[in-house]
Write an enzyme that holds these catalytic residues in place. Structure first.
Site, short mmCIF file in Angstrom:
data_model
loop_
_atom_site.label_atom_id
_atom_site.label_comp_id
_atom_site.label_asym_id
_atom_site.label_seq_id
_atom_site.Cartn_x
_atom_site.Cartn_y
_atom_site.Cartn_z
N HIS A 219 0.84 -1.19 0.00
CA HIS A 219 0.00 0.00 0.00
C HIS A 219 0.87 1.24 0.00
O HIS A 219 1.87 1.32 0.70
CB HIS A 219 -0.92 0.03 1.23
CG HIS A 219 -1.70 1.30 1.36
ND1 HIS A 219 -1.54 2.19 2.40
CD2 HIS A 219 -2.66 1.84 0.56
CE1 HIS A 219 -2.37 3.22 2.24
NE2 HIS A 219 -3.05 3.02 1.13
N SER A 220 0.49 2.21 -0.85
CA SER A 220 1.07 3.55 -0.85
C SER A 220 2.58 3.48 -1.06
O SER A 220 3.07 2.77 -1.94
CB SER A 220 0.70 4.27 0.46
OG SER A 220 0.99 5.64 0.40
N ALA A 221 3.36 4.21 -0.23
CA ALA A 221 4.82 4.21 -0.37
C ALA A 221 5.40 2.83 -0.13
O ALA A 221 6.54 2.56 -0.52
CB ALA A 221 5.44 5.22 0.59
N GLY A 246 2.62 4.38 -4.03
CA GLY A 246 3.11 5.70 -3.68
C GLY A 246 4.51 5.98 -4.17
O GLY A 246 5.12 6.98 -3.75
#
Length: 387
Positions: A219-221, A246
């Site tokens: 998820h994300s970064a 991310g």
């Protein structure tokens, strides 16, 4: 290091009698879990001894905390799942939602997968004693969390934000679910170079020790780390599943500004990472990548940094099937196309599932915590079955 093996039930509690078991109230001894029993082990993987002259002794550094979860009746899916988040909050967020509904770890365990949850190096249970190498920075503020994650519709920073409806509660300070989410925020390291190197090493060590090709869900970064692992040990990865990745090429973009080109900062000099990955033709320094800005930058459709032509390829990363999943009302719907385009230009075949295109509306950035989190988990499960 192997510490324990326990039969556990986690989180999403069922009400008993007239007692309220919603959200953090479920901590009450009067509340029962609605989740299936599972076997839990935890380990520290990777790392090494480092001599500290100031103390005339050694410490252990760069290790990664790992939990292994298996349905009490046993797994029946061949390929395990490794869950990696961005460190905000810790890996514990995969267990339950802020309003204490069932999380993705429990969902996939119940579907018969062996599930591994990690805390990325330097964060939470993977925090490091090498403080000088891993200095810490603030993870989030109320303003950042409200504007980017839980209630972007209130400031309307990009056209799609007004459609955000899936966060439990109203998404602002004082709401019990928002407060529970903020309480889980923990510091991050500002040394992304050291963290990327340790995550690459510890991640591939974990995958090797698992011994079976695994699906990585990030998820994300957190999408930076399976990218690095795909570069170093692609044969150990069955699929690379990224929830709103991310690691946007060469830049950080945020959705909390209505002014084009505001909310931009330079990042990840090697494109998808801050540290070197294998390009073809090869590079020895990230500065050898030549870029050009593509597209007109608007709040609803951000411009992208791409390689100049002919683009260098990413041969190892291309070996792993890749999918990105983007919420219809998230800031990422305005710029995830940059990641997809960059990967395609570099020879990486990708799938991109825009949830709005398949009738799943209203999601912001934290897809795996929002009200329809298990619906989205089902989308991921379907992609796994098809790939």
């Amino acid at each position: 290091m192997h510490w324990s093996s326990l039969i556990l039930t986690f989180g999403a509690a069922a009400a008993v009698s007239n007692h309220s078991c919603i959200g953090t109230k479920a901590v009450s001894a009067n509340c029962q879990s609605s989740e299936n029993a599972m076997v839990r082990d935890f380990f520290y993987i990777g790392g090494e001894y480092v001599y500290e002259s100031a103390y005339s002794s050694s410490i252990y550094s760069d290790q990664m905390y790992v939990e292994k979860l298996v349905r009490a009746t046993g797994a029946n899916e061949t390929n395990p799942i490794v869950l990696i988040n961005a460190g905000v909050p810790s890996g514990a967020a995969w267990l339950n939602t802020p309003d204490n509904r069932k999380g993705w770890a429990s969902y996939f365990v119940e579907k018969g997968y062996i599930v591994y949850i990690v805390d990325i190096t330097s964060v939470a249970r993977s925090s490091q004693e090498q403080i000088a190498i891993y200095p810490m920075k603030i993870a989030s503020t109320v303003t950042i969390t409200e504007d980017d994650y839980t209630a972007p519709q209130l400031i309307d920073p990009y056209p799609q934000s007004v459609n955000h409806t899936q966060w439990p509660g109203n998404g602002t300070q004082g709401d019990p679910y928002f407060d529970a989410f903020m309480a889980a925020m923990i510091p991050l390291t500002s040394n992304t170079t050291s963290q990327e190197l340790s995550m690459r090493s510890a991640g591939c060590t974990l995958l090797s020790m698992i011994g079976i090709e695994s699906y990585i869900i990030s998820h994300s970064a957190g999408a930076t780390y399976p990218t690095l692992m795909s570069d170093q040990c692609p044969d150990l990865i069955k699929g690379n599943i990224n929830l709103e990745p991310g690691n946007t090429p060469f830049q950080n973009l945020v959705g909390n500004s209505t002014v084009p080109a505001v909310g931009y900062s330079a990042a990840r000099a090697c494109g998808l990472t801050a540290t070197l990955v294998e390009y073809d033709p090869p590079i020895t320094n990230c500065s050898q990548l030549e870029t050009v800005v593509v597209g007109v930058d608007t709040p609803g459709n951000r411009s992208c940094y791409m390689q100049t032509s002919p683009a260098r390829q990413l041969p190892n990363i291309a070996k792993v099937p890749y999918v990105a999943i983007t919420g219809a009302a998230s800031p990422h719907i305005t710029y995830d196309h940059c990641t997809i385009a960059y990967l395609n230009q570099a020879g990486v075949a990708t799938d991109w599932i825009k949830l709005g295109d398949i009738g799943i509306e209203g999601n912001g950035h934290f897809l795996y915590l929002e009200k329809n989190n298990l619906v989205i988990a089902g989308v991921v499960k379907q992609w796994i079955k098809e790939n």
